[in-house]
Enzyme design. Structure first.
Site, PDB file in Angstrom:
ATOM      1  N   CYS A   1       0.822  -1.202   0.000  1.00 61.03           N
ATOM      2  CA  CYS A   1       0.000   0.000   0.000  1.00 61.03           C
ATOM      3  C   CYS A   1       0.858   1.254   0.000  1.00 61.03           C
ATOM      4  O   CYS A   1       2.035   1.225   0.339  1.00 61.03           O
ATOM      5  CB  CYS A   1      -0.939   0.071   1.192  1.00 61.03           C
ATOM      6  SG  CYS A   1      -1.788  -1.464   1.539  1.00 61.03           S
TER       7      CYS A   1
ATOM      8  N   ARG B   1       2.441   0.810  -5.659  1.00 67.28           N
ATOM      9  CA  ARG B   1       2.481   0.035  -4.416  1.00 67.28           C
ATOM     10  C   ARG B   1       1.199  -0.754  -4.185  1.00 67.28           C
ATOM     11  O   ARG B   1       1.072  -1.469  -3.188  1.00 67.28           O
ATOM     12  CB  ARG B   1       2.715   0.971  -3.228  1.00 67.28           C
ATOM     13  CG  ARG B   1       3.954   1.800  -3.347  1.00 67.28           C
ATOM     14  CD  ARG B   1       4.046   2.787  -2.224  1.00 67.28           C
ATOM     15  NE  ARG B   1       4.312   2.128  -0.973  1.00 67.28           N
ATOM     16  CZ  ARG B   1       5.518   1.832  -0.520  1.00 67.28           C
ATOM     17  NH1 ARG B   1       6.573   2.153  -1.235  1.00 67.28           N
ATOM     18  NH2 ARG B   1       5.678   1.224   0.630  1.00 67.28           N
TER      19      ARG B   1
ATOM     20  N   LYS C   1       7.193 -14.210 -16.359  1.00 69.34           N
ATOM     21  CA  LYS C   1       6.587 -13.111 -17.141  1.00 69.34           C
ATOM     22  C   LYS C   1       5.258 -13.567 -17.724  1.00 69.34           C
ATOM     23  O   LYS C   1       4.276 -12.841 -17.680  1.00 69.34           O
ATOM     24  CB  LYS C   1       7.495 -12.655 -18.293  1.00 69.34           C
ATOM     25  CG  LYS C   1       8.662 -11.779 -17.984  1.00 69.34           C
ATOM     26  CD  LYS C   1       8.360 -10.374 -17.595  1.00 69.34           C
ATOM     27  CE  LYS C   1       8.164 -10.238 -16.105  1.00 69.34           C
ATOM     28  NZ  LYS C   1       9.312  -9.976 -15.297  1.00 69.34           N
TER      29      LYS C   1
ATOM     30  N   HIS D   1      13.189 -36.105 -14.904  1.00 69.33           N
ATOM     31  CA  HIS D   1      13.005 -36.526 -13.508  1.00 69.33           C
ATOM     32  C   HIS D   1      11.603 -36.198 -12.986  1.00 69.33           C
ATOM     33  O   HIS D   1      11.380 -36.222 -11.782  1.00 69.33           O
ATOM     34  CB  HIS D   1      14.069 -35.874 -12.623  1.00 69.33           C
ATOM     35  CG  HIS D   1      15.461 -36.266 -13.025  1.00 69.33           C
ATOM     36  ND1 HIS D   1      15.963 -37.530 -12.780  1.00 69.33           N
ATOM     37  CD2 HIS D   1      16.428 -35.598 -13.698  1.00 69.33           C
ATOM     38  CE1 HIS D   1      17.197 -37.610 -13.268  1.00 69.33           C
ATOM     39  NE2 HIS D   1      17.495 -36.447 -13.831  1.00 69.33           N
TER      40      HIS D   1
ATOM     41  N   TRP E   1      -3.033  -2.499  -1.537  1.00 72.17           N
ATOM     42  CA  TRP E   1      -2.765  -3.836  -2.071  1.00 72.17           C
ATOM     43  C   TRP E   1      -3.220  -4.788  -0.963  1.00 72.17           C
ATOM     44  O   TRP E   1      -2.627  -4.835   0.119  1.00 72.17           O
ATOM     45  CB  TRP E   1      -1.282  -4.018  -2.364  1.00 72.17           C
ATOM     46  CG  TRP E   1      -0.951  -5.344  -2.982  1.00 72.17           C
ATOM     47  CD1 TRP E   1      -1.074  -5.678  -4.296  1.00 72.17           C
ATOM     48  CD2 TRP E   1      -0.434  -6.495  -2.324  1.00 72.17           C
ATOM     49  NE1 TRP E   1      -0.658  -6.978  -4.489  1.00 72.17           N
ATOM     50  CE2 TRP E   1      -0.266  -7.505  -3.290  1.00 72.17           C
ATOM     51  CE3 TRP E   1      -0.103  -6.782  -0.993  1.00 72.17           C
ATOM     52  CZ2 TRP E   1       0.225  -8.771  -2.993  1.00 72.17           C
ATOM     53  CZ3 TRP E   1       0.378  -8.053  -0.690  1.00 72.17           C
ATOM     54  CH2 TRP E   1       0.545  -9.028  -1.689  1.00 72.17           C
TER      55      TRP E   1
ATOM     56  N   LYS F   1       3.815  -3.121  -7.756  1.00 70.89           N
ATOM     57  CA  LYS F   1       5.184  -2.912  -8.230  1.00 70.89           C
ATOM     58  C   LYS F   1       6.206  -3.064  -7.109  1.00 70.89           C
ATOM     59  O   LYS F   1       7.308  -3.522  -7.327  1.00 70.89           O
ATOM     60  CB  LYS F   1       5.269  -1.511  -8.849  1.00 70.89           C
ATOM     61  CG  LYS F   1       6.585  -1.201  -9.514  1.00 70.89           C
ATOM     62  CD  LYS F   1       6.726  -1.961 -10.809  1.00 70.89           C
ATOM     63  CE  LYS F   1       8.104  -1.818 -11.420  1.00 70.89           C
ATOM     64  NZ  LYS F   1       8.421  -2.986 -12.272  1.00 70.89           N
TER      65      LYS F   1
ATOM     66  N   GLU G   1      12.568 -16.906 -15.584  1.00 70.61           N
ATOM     67  CA  GLU G   1      12.063 -15.542 -15.753  1.00 70.61           C
ATOM     68  C   GLU G   1      11.022 -15.486 -16.882  1.00 70.61           C
ATOM     69  O   GLU G   1       9.993 -14.819 -16.755  1.00 70.61           O
ATOM     70  CB  GLU G   1      13.234 -14.591 -16.023  1.00 70.61           C
ATOM     71  CG  GLU G   1      12.868 -13.173 -16.378  1.00 70.61           C
ATOM     72  CD  GLU G   1      12.059 -12.432 -15.314  1.00 70.61           C
ATOM     73  OE1 GLU G   1      11.911 -12.937 -14.191  1.00 70.61           O
ATOM     74  OE2 GLU G   1      11.549 -11.347 -15.627  1.00 70.61           O
TER      75      GLU G   1
ATOM     76  N   ASN H   1       0.064   1.384   6.121  1.00 69.43           N
ATOM     77  CA  ASN H   1       0.825   0.486   5.259  1.00 69.43           C
ATOM     78  C   ASN H   1       1.610  -0.455   6.171  1.00 69.43           C
ATOM     79  O   ASN H   1       2.344   0.013   7.041  1.00 69.43           O
ATOM     80  CB  ASN H   1       1.778   1.318   4.377  1.00 69.43           C
ATOM     81  CG  ASN H   1       2.850   0.477   3.696  1.00 69.43           C
ATOM     82  OD1 ASN H   1       3.967   0.908   3.517  1.00 69.43           O
ATOM     83  ND2 ASN H   1       2.522  -0.742   3.333  1.00 69.43           N
ATOM     84  N   GLY H   2       1.441  -1.751   5.971  1.00 69.24           N
ATOM     85  CA  GLY H   2       2.118  -2.730   6.817  1.00 69.24           C
ATOM     86  C   GLY H   2       1.129  -3.816   7.220  1.00 69.24           C
ATOM     87  O   GLY H   2       0.055  -3.935   6.623  1.00 69.24           O
TER      88      GLY H   2
ATOM     89  N   GLU I   1       2.581 -13.849 -14.974  1.00 72.46           N
ATOM     90  CA  GLU I   1       2.182 -12.562 -14.392  1.00 72.46           C
ATOM     91  C   GLU I   1       1.198 -11.790 -15.249  1.00 72.46           C
ATOM     92  O   GLU I   1       0.264 -11.201 -14.725  1.00 72.46           O
ATOM     93  CB  GLU I   1       3.421 -11.669 -14.240  1.00 72.46           C
ATOM     94  CG  GLU I   1       4.263 -11.955 -13.058  1.00 72.46           C
ATOM     95  CD  GLU I   1       5.440 -10.992 -13.018  1.00 72.46           C
ATOM     96  OE1 GLU I   1       5.593 -10.335 -11.998  1.00 72.46           O
ATOM     97  OE2 GLU I   1       6.188 -10.882 -14.005  1.00 72.46           O
TER      98      GLU I   1
HETATM   99  C1  F6R Z   1       8.108  -9.558 -11.528  1.00 66.94           C
HETATM  100  C2  F6R Z   1       8.523  -8.583 -10.551  1.00 66.94           C
HETATM  101  C3  F6R Z   1       8.687  -9.023  -9.152  1.00 66.94           C
HETATM  102  C4  F6R Z   1       9.834  -8.261  -8.487  1.00 66.94           C
HETATM  103  C5  F6R Z   1       9.920  -8.614  -6.999  1.00 66.94           C
HETATM  104  C6  F6R Z   1      11.085  -7.920  -6.347  1.00 66.94           C
HETATM  105  O1  F6R Z   1       8.016  -9.038 -12.811  1.00 66.94           O
HETATM  106  O2  F6R Z   1       8.714  -7.444 -10.869  1.00 66.94           O
HETATM  107  O3  F6R Z   1       8.875 -10.402  -9.056  1.00 66.94           O
HETATM  108  O4  F6R Z   1      11.023  -8.597  -9.131  1.00 66.94           O
HETATM  109  O5  F6R Z   1       8.740  -8.240  -6.369  1.00 66.94           O
HETATM  110  O6  F6R Z   1      10.987  -6.549  -6.492  1.00 66.94           O
HETATM  111  P1  F6R Z   1      12.242  -5.617  -6.360  1.00 66.94           P
HETATM  112  O7  F6R Z   1      13.155  -5.929  -7.488  1.00 66.94           O
HETATM  113  O8  F6R Z   1      11.683  -4.234  -6.428  1.00 66.94           O
HETATM  114  O9  F6R Z   1      12.863  -5.914  -5.039  1.00 66.94           O
END
Ligand code: F6R
Length: 609
Positions: A2, A27, A486, A505, A74, A604, A482, A98-99, A489
């Site tokens: 948040c 956030r 992607k 395996h 969030w 984010k 990765e 927030n928390g 997500e």
């Molecule tokens: C996926 C993504 C997340 C962040 C993760 C860590 O696309 O962006 O998996 O990589 O939440 O975030 P940071 O890099 O900001 O610590």
């Protein structure tokens, strides 16, 4: 997680708070709310969904007043409904939080027996009722807040208003980020600087256990147990970057296409080709310091953890230093083997990820030397590290990380050169060769972006798939992880990445004719083995999409689809393969009509555990 915002001054609070929330939407964006007090009247507006819904609500029912608080959520406890949106009101006390309040159930039960009525499922609401309860026996809002905070277990950044004391705003912090902006007798509180610095550059960074009381055009800082403290403000000289799509339909595509420039930025001014070395300006560790480390420990979450895995391949192989890669949320709870001879490297785009920050603090408690790799300048992780290597990817708005990831890979490559030059495992010629390869990378990224039409074709072909598998070996394995992340997500297609040799395996049981398998097959030392793994899939009827290197006409012959990716050298190929897989996920998501910038349930910056 948040984002919280607070304002007290002589202007209308509402536009200040709304513009602050806009900057904090990264956030969390599943609901939002705002409260102002005007002549003793508390006005609250809340809405579920994105901030735009709250903006609409406020247009219809505006609020007034020069003091107020706001929140973008969030969800952790309670669904993203209007009832669970902040601000929460208990009696005459209104809060944004927030928390996570870990003991909220016990507190809630106690407060219910005292006659408090709850209207949400959140952990946060308990804070407003608890302060309200303490107001009955306290002389001031400040004292009531201090009493209430003693009972909270968990993490908080709080902004608090009270109907009874309508000229006071209180902010308190423990474990969640908080900054304060000062502009004469105007005060701004926020989870992060971008929400403030369009108003003022004079910033106070709040530390755990601290409070700020804003009243009558002034501010008093104290600890949460009431001792008055002096806090110095500092001038922030960076500018808030503007979030513009520049003609792109969304931020994600813009950010994917910015990657040639992002790579240029991360290497700019850092390459010392003549001496086969790199200059990492903020690292704060010379050769003799670097050579004291017996181990390296990379800690990160999500996409950044995948970058860290690539870092292990790079550093162990090139510099012969043992490297552990830790998921930050696990690291802190298992008494990790870290000492003053360990170099701990938190990798984080935001620099605010709660788990990574907590891992950093765990390492700090064990005397490790900490050099972080961060994108956001002045973020908590950057501030708390002994040194920092900024990735200079620029503002990343799309929730799914793209250019930040690629620049993390490059930063780790730079670090590898530095470590190898410091301990002699990389000699002059090798250092120079690595630097030359880096200089060519932006153009190769650009060339990889040109694969988009073919990638779109692949996405069209497999659009109805419910699952997908990504395979890679060696340094390509983390990129398979990765690529799968992607896709999950932003398109919500289930996907998993595996080391190609691990398929037999277990995961091979998943192969049937509906299963697309994306095989990362650069023409490196693993190619022969990867081809065999591909055959194992083909034999079982799986659909193979082979990502091969330029000049390799052999590997893809039996695949259903071949994508030819440029060759950047074994150590830098991960950058190009990442770009191709980002475009793949992007095309799947767009063809499925998904919101790629704000995928469901994500945020984010993950500032809760
Ligand atoms: C996926 C993504 C997340 C962040 C993760 C860590 O696309 O962006 O998996 O990589 O939440 O975030 P940071 O890099 O900001 O610590």
């Amino acid at each position: 997680m948040c984002g919280i915002v607070g304002y007290m001054g002589n202007h209308d609070a509402m536009p200040v708070i709304m513009s602050g929330l806009k900057m904090l939407e990264y956030r969390g964006y599943d609901s939002a709310g705002i409260c102002t007090i005007d002549a003793g009247a508390v006005e609250i507006r809340r809405s579920s969904g994105k901030l735009i819904n709250l903006e609409q609500l406020i247009k219809d029912k505006p609020l007034s007043g020069t003091i107020g608080i706001g929140h973008t959520r969030w969800a952790t406890h309670g669904k993203p409904t209007v009832a669970n949106a902040h601000p929460h009101k208990g009696g005459g006390v209104v809060i944004v939080h927030n928390g996570i309040i870990e003991n909220y159930l016990t507190l809630k039960d106690e407060l219910i027996t005292k006659g408090h009525e709850f209207t949400s499922e959140t952990d946060s609401e308990v804070v407003s009722h608890l302060i309200d309860e303490h107001l009955k026996t306290s002389e001031s809002l400040e004292e009531a807040v201090q009493q209430a905070l003693k009972h909270l277990k968990g993490a908080y950044a709080l902004c608090i208003l009270s109907q009874k004391d309508d000229k006071t705003l209180i902010a308190a912090k423990l474990g969640s980020p908080m900054v304060i902006g000062i502009k004469g007798d105007e005060y701004f509180v926020a989870s992060d600087m971008p929400a403030i610095i369009s108003h003022t550059r004079e910033i106070v960074v709040m530390e755990d256990g601290e409070m700020a009381i804003f009243r009558n055009g002034g501010v008093k800082f104290c600890t949460t147990d009431g001792s008055e403290i002096t806090k110095a403000s500092r001038f922030v000289d960076w500018s808030p970057l503007k979030a513009e799509k520049n003609g792109y339909p969304n931020f994600m595509l813009k950010e994917i296409n910015e990657q040639p420039q992002a790579v240029r930025n991360v290497i700019a001014g850092r390459l010392l080709e003549e001496i086969g070395d790199v200059y990492l300006e903020g690292m704060n560790a010379d050769d003799s310091k670097l050579n004291t480390f017996e181990r390296i420990c990379l800690v990160a979450c999500g996409t950044s953890w995948h970058a860290a895995l690539v870092g292990k391949y790079l550093i162990e192989e090139q510099c012969r230093i043992p490297v552990d890669v830790e998921i930050a949320s696990e690291f802190r709870y298992r008494d990790p083997l870290v000492s003053a001879k360990t170099l701990v490297i938190p990798v984080s785009q935001s620099g605010e990820t709660a788990d990574t920050l907590a891992a950093l603090r765990e390492a700090r408690g064990k005397d490790a030397y900490i050099v972080s790799i961060c994108n956001v300048v002045d973020s908590s992780i950057a501030r708390e590290s002994d040194g920092v290597i900024y990735t200079h990817a620029g503002l990343e708005i799309g929730v799914a990380s793209t250019k930040a990831f690629v620049t993390q890979l490059v930063a780790l490559y730079l670090l590898t050169i530095r470590l190898g030059r410091a301990n002699g495992t990389i000699d002059l010629a090798k250092g120079q060769q690595m630097i030359v390869a880096l200089g060519e990378l932006p153009e190769l990224v650009k060339k990889t972006l040109e694969l988009d039409p073919q990638i779109e074709e692949i996405a069209c072909e497999y659009l109805t798939s419910c699952d997908a598998i990504y395979l890679g070996r060696g340094i390509s394995y983390p990129i398979a992880l990765e690529g799968a992340l992607k896709l999950k997500e932003i398109s919500y297609i289930h996907a998993d990445g595996y080391p190609a040799g691990e398929m037999k395996h277990g995961p091979i049981a998943l192969i049937d004719r509906d299963m697309p398998v994306f095989v990362l097959a650069p023409n490196d030392r693993h190619l022969v083995k990867v081809r065999s793994n591909m055959e194992e899939v083909i034999t079982r009827g799986g659909k193979v999409i082979a990502l091969c290197s330029e000049g390799d006409s052999e590997t893809g012959r039996r695949a259903n689809f071949t994508l030819t990716v440029p060759w950047a050298g074994e150590l830098l190929n991960p950058v190009l393969y990442s770009v191709a897989l980002q475009l793949l996920a992007y095309n799947f998501a767009i063809l499925k009509g998904k919101n790629v910038d704000q995928p469901r349930n994500l945020a984010k910056s993950v500032t809760v555990e």
